[in-house]
Scaffold this active site. Structure first.
Site, PDB file in Angstrom:
ATOM      1  N   PHE A 126       1.304  -1.309   8.406  1.00 11.46           N
ATOM      2  CA  PHE A 126       2.242  -1.814   7.101  1.00 11.46           C
ATOM      3  C   PHE A 126       1.590  -2.217   5.875  1.00 11.46           C
ATOM      4  CE2 PHE A 126       1.829  -6.561   7.366  1.00 11.46           C
ATOM      5  CZ  PHE A 126       1.218  -6.549   8.511  1.00 11.46           C
ATOM      6  N   LYS A 127      -0.098  -2.549   6.112  1.00 14.05           N
ATOM      7  CA  LYS A 127      -0.743  -2.871   5.017  1.00 14.05           C
ATOM      8  C   LYS A 127      -0.798  -2.181   3.986  1.00 14.05           C
ATOM      9  CE  LYS A 127      -2.205  -6.196   8.009  1.00 14.05           C
ATOM     10  NZ  LYS A 127      -2.029  -7.690   7.923  1.00 14.05           N
ATOM     11  N   ASP A 128      -0.644  -0.832   4.157  1.00 11.97           N
ATOM     12  CA  ASP A 128      -0.554   0.426   3.256  1.00 11.97           C
ATOM     13  C   ASP A 128       0.340  -0.197   1.981  1.00 11.97           C
ATOM     14  OD1 ASP A 128      -2.703   1.846   3.832  1.00 11.97           O
ATOM     15  OD2 ASP A 128      -1.405   2.659   5.520  1.00 11.97           O
TER      16      ASP A 128
END
Ligand SMILES: Cc1ncc(COP(=O)(O)O)c(C=O)c1O
Ligand SMILES: N[C@@H](CCOP(=O)(O)O)C(=O)O
Length: 464
Positions: free
Chosen positions: A111-113
């Site tokens: 999810f960091k993207d």
């Protein structure tokens, strides 16, 4: 839109300044002076927007006038065009009233993207405009690092130093970072835990001379821009499931409290959220707080969900600031007491206020494995261990009559050993990463000591 620090003693900044400054000069974290509001009619009009178009509307509220709307829109379009799924953050139904929101279709499969792909572009834009260079310093328990590296590799104005805890990430996570050999990328394995690495980052920011000399910038969720970009997918899921006319709950696998804090902001901005369920692994400081008001430190234990092996949750300070009536002095004093005694002083009224929106629970490794196995048997879906923690706790704490969306924070192929233990099969990496295990690696190993880190940065940065 202006931003203030949780400790009340740092200058008030606009979005571009907060983006580059990262951590407050008083050691606090920035957040908006007031919460932007989105009313029910506007939400109804936003139903059916593409992910990127929704992101443009929400991010504009946080960015204000510091970046031209056309530039912001272009960066947002570029960001989400690079995701592998047309829906960007697709929802999948696991069972009655139970959904997962897949947040792993970006370049590094976590999810960091969502935030970091945008931050890379924002950094470039703001540095270019002011003809400056910067040094990014970040700590990772596994996923932030690769997302930051992927977003910032080969950018002329940036050097990127990423600290990961030696031997405490999965091999895929480590290789996603250490096989990027671009000259502006510097991977450092720290002999310690993620909490040690995060403390080193904060200590480096605390040295004003060093900070200004190298132009230090943050990519962790201490940087407000990270949180802002993560708010969008709560609205996206809510609108898809009937907001503003149906409240929903979210179960969020949690470590540093950034992702679930973004859900808190969505609720403060007007999304009807019935509950935010904080799901931790055995490193359960946050679960203990939301269940019993007990925010007291304990040693970090390695688990099958290593990215959540965290016992000092950075963003919790932002929530604490609100619980303390936005009193910077009181927040700073409470954090200082926690640092000195290992226990955070909070009143029963503050705990009750937090419990009105948040619920919590913890799932250990045995439960993580059994949840991967059960969900695979029920649906054929393969969960990564972090998502499995979210599903397990979401099932335990589900409010009656309300749909629960579990945030699926990573692709299972990032944690093949844990998945194989659960279901006897190793999920495959996407084709573009098929040779990851054969690529050469490059990283340095340093002690958990900030002066050694600062010397390392001074001698390795290219931007001089
Ligand atoms: C895969 C995964 N899930 C969950 C989390 C927890 O997110 P947060 O730290 O924002 O609470 C992280 C990292 O922090 C992660 O990498
Ligand atoms: N789980 C994270 C830890 C750092 O969290 P951040 O959201 O503050 O960057 C990671 O994968 O590194």
């Amino acid at each position: 839109m202006h931003y203030i620090s949780t400790r009340g003693r740092a200058p008030r900044l606009d979005f571009s300044e907060v983006l580059l400054d990262g951590l407050g000069r008083d050691g606090g974290l920035y957040l908006p002076e007031t919460w932007p509001q989105i009313d029910a009619d506007t939400l109804r009009r936003w139903r059916g927007l593409s992910y990127a178009d929704l992101a443009k509307r929400i991010m504009r509220l946080f960015v204000g006038t510091t970046i031209a709307p056309a530039d912001l829109d272009r960066m947002i379009d570029d960001t989400y065009r690079g995701f592998d799924h047309r829906a960007v953050a697709p929802l999948k139904q696991l069972g009655p009233d139970e959904w997962v929101m897949e947040l792993f279709h970006g370049p590094t499969l976590a999810f960091k993207d969502f935030a970091l792909q945008l931050l890379g572009r924002l950094f470039d834009h703001v540095l270019d405009r002011s003809d400056r260079r910067g040094v990014i310093l970040g700590a990772t328990s596994g996923d932030t690092g690769s997302a930051a590296i992927e977003a910032c590799r080969d950018r002329a104005r940036l050097d990127v130093f990423i600290l990961h805890p030696l031997g405490r990430t999965s091999e895929v996570q480590r290789r996603q970072m250490t096989t990027v050999l671009s000259p502006n990328i510097h991977n450092i394995a720290i002999q310690g835990t993620f909490d040690d690495a995060q403390d080193m980052v904060k200590a480096a920011f605390g040295d004003e001379g060093f900070r200004d000399t190298v132009g230090l910038t943050a990519i962790n969720s201490i940087n407000w821009a990270r949180i802002a970009a993560q708010v969008v997918y709560y609205f996206h899921a809510g609108l898809a499931l009937g907001a503003p006319d149906r409240p929903i709950a979210f179960s969020v696998p949690t470590g540093n409290f950034g992702d679930v804090y973004a859900g808190y902001i969505a609720a403060r901005m007007g999304l009807p959220v019935a509950k935010l369920i904080v799901a931790t692994n055995e490193n359960d400081i946050l679960a203990r707080f939301f269940r019993d008001g007990d925010y007291s430190s304990a040693g970090v234990r390695p688990t099958l969900s290593p990215s959540m092996d965290i016992q000092v949750a950075s963003n919790f300070e932002r929530l604490l600031f609100d619980l303390k009536g936005r009193d910077g002095e009181a927040t700073a004093a409470a954090i200082a007491t926690f640092r000195a005694t290992g226990r955070l002083p909070v009143t029963p009224a503050e705990v009750a206020e937090a419990q009105a929106l948040f619920d919590a629970g913890a799932a250990d490794d045995t439960r993580t494995l059994s949840t991967i196995r059960t969900v695979f048997g029920e649906t054929g879906e393969i969960l990564d261990p972090h998502t499995a923690v979210g599903v397990a706790v979401g099932r335990d704490r589900k409010p009656a009559g309300v749909p629960v969306v579990v945030l699926s924070t990573a692709h299972p192929a990032k944690f093949p050993d844990a998945v194989e233990r659960a279901i006897g099969r190793r999920p495959a990496l996407p084709e573009r990463m098929a040779d990851l295990m054969e690529r050469p690696e490059r990283f340095e190993t340093l002690e958990a000591d900030v002066s050694g880190l600062k010397s390392h940065i001074m001698s390795h940065r290219r931007n001089v």
